[in-house]
Design an enzyme around this catalytic site. Structure first.
Site: not given
Length: 370
Positions: A53, A233, A309
């Site tokens: 995505n 994270e 991404d």
């Protein structure tokens, strides 16, 4: 098996000798230039941390928004054109919201998968692991299984049009989904043979709990699935230790490691997937110059540079290598060594020989010309 072992050792030895050659010349005051963007673009590469995505072309997002405008919330349409969205932390989350609203049917999933492989192949990526969480949509009738079928079908079709880029899949468990839904995803791994090579754990790191999904990881490991975990994270050191306890095959990011966690990582030799541009845009790390990949490289820890991404963060794997090389002032030989070492960390064992050959051919060709 012995042949593959011999080829792997020969490849590693060749790259190591090449690196020592450049070091020797450097010691004799012959200074080689830092690897430039042209070299990084020509370099064969391996991408191990790329979300489907997040890797959609901007033009495709805009086209799909217009095609589906009757079914989209007004907030999505008001975001067009996408050039008006700043690529900072807030803007990237807005973009992800738009993407979630348009990736709701199998045709779209097949299209963005094909385009993702095309884009990475153009960037000289020879092996690509696509991470994606299979979703169902009651409105369109898409199921988790039909979602995966769409991804796999696209990979099969691109084998003929793009033979130089091998694409595999990691099925993602989202931190916000239920244990039952996650277990359904993990069990689907076994149905797709060589196409699906592992399981990813990802999602909003401030939501959900890693420990909730322990049965999924135990099931996956018991059935031979390889694991890549989004790691450190946030500053949740208890969870970071839990992730280390799992002994996954790879870890991703590692932005907020306490010193004890960092020492455990170094001792474990678990490869870390590094996403420089992503970490800077999401404000996890201030700049490339202070990124933890520098100290990890100094300690010879296994590292794989990745995009995360590429569409959302407007980057490419060539750019990630260029950024790393510029920050550490790495020569072409050192960049080549870094890129070729990633061959050891891919999840599809059957692809390693072909990928190693790509690096050997490039090495001989490039340095012969030089």
């Amino acid at each position: 098996v012995l042949l593959h072992l011999f080829i792997s050792l020969s490849h590693t030895l060749f790259i190591s000798i090449l690196s020592l050659y450049f070091i020797e010349f450097s010691n004799n005051m012959v200074h080689f230039p830092i690897a430039d963007e042209q070299f990084c673009a020509a370099l064969p590469k391996i991408e191990l941390h790329a979300h489907l995505n997040g890797s959609i072309r901007e033009s495709t997002i805009e086209e799909l928004c217009l095609q589906k405008r009757d079914r989209l919330p007004p907030s999505v349409l008001s975001s067009l054109p996408l050039s008006s969205i700043r690529r900072d932390l807030r803007g990237c989350f807005d973009l992800f919201d738009i993407i979630r609203n348009i990736t709701t049917d199998e045709d779209t999933i097949s299209r963005i998968t094909s385009e993702m492989i095309e884009d990475f192949a153009k960037d000289n990526v020879k092996y690509l692991e696509i991470r994606t969480g299979p979703k169902h949509n009651s409105t369109t009738g898409m199921s988790k299984r039909s979602y995966i079928d769409a991804v796999v079908s696209a990979i099969e079709k691109t084998k003929y049009s793009i033979p130089d880029c091998t694409a595999k899949v990691l099925l993602s468990i989202n931190r916000e989904e239920s244990l039952a839904s996650a277990m359904e995803t993990v069990k689907l791994v076994q149905e797709y043979g060589s196409h699906v090579v592992g399981v990813d754990f990802s999602g909003n790191p401030f939501k959900g709990s890693f420990s909730t999904f322990a049965p999924c990881f135990e099931y996956a490991k018991k059935n031979g699935s390889k694991l890549s975990i989004h790691f450190a994270e946030t500053d949740n050191q208890a969870e970071n230790h839990q992730m280390m306890d799992l002994h996954p095959h790879r870890l991703g990011h590692g932005n907020f490691m306490s010193e004890p966690v960092r020492r455990r990582l170094i001792e474990s030799k678990i490869p870390l997937e590094i996403c420089l541009t992503s970490n800077i845009i999401t404000e996890s790390v201030a700049s490339v110059d202070v990124h933890h990949f520098k100290s990890l490289r100094e300690e010879n820890h296994p590292i794989a540079l990745c995009t995360d991404d590429s569409g959302v963060f407007s980057t490419s794997l060539s750019r990630e290598y260029f950024l790393a090389g510029r920050a550490l002032r790495l020569s072409p030989a050192e960049i080549l060594q870094m890129a070729s070492s990633v061959t050891n960390y891919i999840f599809d064992e059957g692809s390693k020989h072909t990928i190693a050959s790509s690096f050997d051919s490039f090495s001989k060709s490039y340095f012969k010309v030089c």
